[in-house]
Scaffold this motif. Structure first.
Motif, PDB file in Angstrom:
ATOM      1  N   ILE A   6     -21.112  10.239 -28.947  1.00 39.14           N
ATOM      2  CA  ILE A   6     -22.254   9.632 -28.264  1.00 39.14           C
ATOM      3  C   ILE A   6     -23.506  10.370 -28.741  1.00 39.14           C
ATOM      4  CG2 ILE A   6     -23.281   9.041 -26.036  1.00 39.14           C
ATOM      5  CD1 ILE A   6     -20.456   9.269 -24.804  1.00 39.14           C
ATOM      6  N   GLU A   7     -24.304   9.681 -29.515  1.00 36.21           N
ATOM      7  CA  GLU A   7     -25.456  10.314 -30.187  1.00 36.21           C
ATOM      8  C   GLU A   7     -26.473   9.226 -30.477  1.00 36.21           C
ATOM      9  OE1 GLU A   7     -28.013  12.049 -31.488  1.00 36.21           O
ATOM     10  OE2 GLU A   7     -26.653  13.618 -32.234  1.00 36.21           O
ATOM     11  N   ASP A   8     -27.708   9.392 -29.993  1.00 29.64           N
ATOM     12  CA  ASP A   8     -28.702   8.324 -30.164  1.00 29.64           C
ATOM     13  C   ASP A   8     -29.401   8.367 -31.517  1.00 29.64           C
ATOM     14  OD1 ASP A   8     -29.815  10.740 -28.888  1.00 29.64           O
ATOM     15  OD2 ASP A   8     -31.723   9.696 -29.147  1.00 29.64           O
ATOM     16  N   GLU A   9     -29.324   9.490 -32.225  1.00 26.30           N
ATOM     17  CA  GLU A   9     -29.979   9.542 -33.534  1.00 26.30           C
ATOM     18  C   GLU A   9     -29.036   8.936 -34.575  1.00 26.30           C
ATOM     19  OE1 GLU A   9     -32.086  13.504 -34.166  1.00 26.30           O
ATOM     20  OE2 GLU A   9     -31.297  13.633 -32.131  1.00 26.30           O
ATOM     21  N   HIS A  10     -29.411   7.756 -35.032  1.00 24.19           N
ATOM     22  CA  HIS A  10     -28.526   6.993 -35.906  1.00 24.19           C
ATOM     23  C   HIS A  10     -28.139   7.747 -37.176  1.00 24.19           C
ATOM     24  CE1 HIS A  10     -28.380   2.826 -34.126  1.00 24.19           C
ATOM     25  NE2 HIS A  10     -29.129   3.511 -33.298  1.00 24.19           N
ATOM     26  N   LEU A  50     -20.676  14.874 -27.655  1.00 24.85           N
ATOM     27  CA  LEU A  50     -21.702  14.312 -26.789  1.00 24.85           C
ATOM     28  C   LEU A  50     -23.045  14.972 -27.053  1.00 24.85           C
ATOM     29  CD1 LEU A  50     -22.324  12.674 -24.192  1.00 24.85           C
ATOM     30  CD2 LEU A  50     -21.422  14.605 -22.892  1.00 24.85           C
ATOM     31  N   ASP A  51     -24.032  14.162 -27.409  1.00 20.58           N
ATOM     32  CA  ASP A  51     -25.388  14.684 -27.552  1.00 20.58           C
ATOM     33  C   ASP A  51     -25.975  14.823 -26.148  1.00 20.58           C
ATOM     34  OD1 ASP A  51     -27.842  15.432 -28.620  1.00 20.58           O
ATOM     35  OD2 ASP A  51     -28.528  13.350 -28.748  1.00 20.58           O
ATOM     36  N   ARG A  52     -26.623  15.968 -25.906  1.00 22.66           N
ATOM     37  CA  ARG A  52     -27.106  16.179 -24.552  1.00 22.66           C
ATOM     38  C   ARG A  52     -28.351  15.354 -24.227  1.00 22.66           C
ATOM     39  NH1 ARG A  52     -27.914  21.728 -21.094  1.00 22.66           N
ATOM     40  NH2 ARG A  52     -28.700  20.608 -19.284  1.00 22.66           N
ATOM     41  N   MET A  53     -29.230  15.184 -25.206  1.00 24.38           N
ATOM     42  CA  MET A  53     -30.478  14.458 -24.958  1.00 24.38           C
ATOM     43  C   MET A  53     -30.321  13.007 -25.373  1.00 24.38           C
ATOM     44  SD  MET A  53     -32.853  16.839 -24.210  1.00 24.38           S
ATOM     45  CE  MET A  53     -33.970  17.995 -24.992  1.00 24.38           C
ATOM     46  N   LEU A  54     -30.172  12.128 -24.399  1.00 30.77           N
ATOM     47  CA  LEU A  54     -30.040  10.704 -24.666  1.00 30.77           C
ATOM     48  C   LEU A  54     -31.182  10.009 -23.935  1.00 30.77           C
ATOM     49  CD1 LEU A  54     -26.193  10.635 -24.137  1.00 30.77           C
ATOM     50  CD2 LEU A  54     -27.328  10.233 -26.321  1.00 30.77           C
ATOM     51  N   VAL A 101     -25.469  24.036 -31.269  1.00 34.50           N
ATOM     52  CA  VAL A 101     -26.918  23.869 -31.262  1.00 34.50           C
ATOM     53  C   VAL A 101     -27.375  23.252 -32.579  1.00 34.50           C
ATOM     54  CG1 VAL A 101     -29.131  25.077 -31.094  1.00 34.50           C
ATOM     55  CG2 VAL A 101     -27.193  25.814 -29.691  1.00 34.50           C
ATOM     56  N   LYS A 102     -28.211  22.212 -32.468  1.00 33.68           N
ATOM     57  CA  LYS A 102     -28.772  21.557 -33.650  1.00 33.68           C
ATOM     58  C   LYS A 102     -29.893  22.398 -34.238  1.00 33.68           C
ATOM     59  CE  LYS A 102     -28.102  16.749 -32.181  1.00 33.68           C
ATOM     60  NZ  LYS A 102     -28.805  15.553 -31.705  1.00 33.68           N
ATOM     61  N   PRO A 103     -30.077  22.469 -35.528  1.00 33.76           N
ATOM     62  CA  PRO A 103     -29.216  21.866 -36.540  1.00 33.76           C
ATOM     63  C   PRO A 103     -27.972  22.716 -36.774  1.00 33.76           C
ATOM     64  CG  PRO A 103     -31.017  23.035 -37.598  1.00 33.76           C
ATOM     65  CD  PRO A 103     -31.206  23.205 -36.108  1.00 33.76           C
TER      66      PRO A 103
HETATM   67 CA    CA Z   1     -30.596  12.898 -28.879  1.00 35.33          CA
END
Ligand code: CA
Length: 226
Positions: A6-10, A50-54, A101-103
């Protein structure tokens, strides 16, 4: 093994999907929190990333909490841009198993996924064995009777699923759910075709009883001699 991402950055999501598929995982991607949550609660995955910031939900960790509340125990790995101790603690307290942690590098993600899948419940070590058949998930190798067998990624994923569930009867639906992602165009006879090609490589060249069995009306079973 099937991963739900689950990640909003395509861009990130697509890159991860491609990389993980190269490693023979099946990957379902959802690009927003609501659909991701609904999907995660259906539970049909072996690991959740799971991406935390959606954009459409307060906090990705809410998905994590809901999944645990629903009694789903599969490993969860959180991706985040935030790197404060309090964030890490909050992530782990919400039921996540690990935090990246990204990146981050793909190699590190992969190492953590492997580690999570090796934990108890999934703990079958780095070699999976059934009789004289050996499968090394990390090296992408299969041997029978000491002889190396060359498999495609999908054949490998299918055999891994069969070995992890050795002696259990698996329906075609169960196989599809764990080995293919949800937008793959897969029909029950695709499973038959892959089973047939696995037999050709894993059973037929070797003496002794075939390991991959058809259980008429139910599905398939990989029989592991005691
Ligand atoms: Ca995000």
């Amino acid at each position: 093994m099937r991963i739900l991402l689950i990640e909003d950055e395509h861009k990130i999501a697509q890159a991860l999907k491609r990389g993980l598929e190269q490693e023979s995982f099946a990957v379902d991607v959802l690009y927003n929190g609501r659909q991701g949550m609904a999907r995660a609660l259906r539970g049909r995955f072996d690991l959740l990333i799971l991406d935390r910031m959606l954009p459409d939900i307060r906090d990705g960790l809410d998905i994590c909490r809901e999944v645990r509340k629903a009694g789903i125990h599969q490993p969860i790995l959180i991706l985040t841009a935030r790197d404060r101790t309090s964030d890490r603690v909050e992530g782990l307290e919400s039921g996540a198993d690990d935090y990246l942690v990204k990146p981050f590098s793909f190699e590190e993600l992969l190492a953590r996924i492997r580690a999570l899948l090796r934990r108890p419940n999934h703990n079958i070590g780095t070699v999976l064995k059934a009789g004289d058949l050996e499968l090394y998930p990390e090296k992408f190798e299969v041997k029978r009777d000491g002889q190396m067998i060359a498999l495609s990624h999908k054949e490998f994923a299918l055999l891994e699923f069969l070995i992890r569930n050795a002696n259990r009867i698996l329906s075609k639906d169960q196989i599809i759910q764990h080995v293919w992602d949800f937008d793959a165009d897969i029909l029950p006879n695709t499973v038959e075709a892959f089973i047939a090609s696995l037999r050709k490589k894993v059973d037929r060249p070797f003496k002794g009883k075939p390991m991959i069995n058809t259980v008429r009306g139910f599905g398939y079973q990989l029989k592991s001699p005691a």
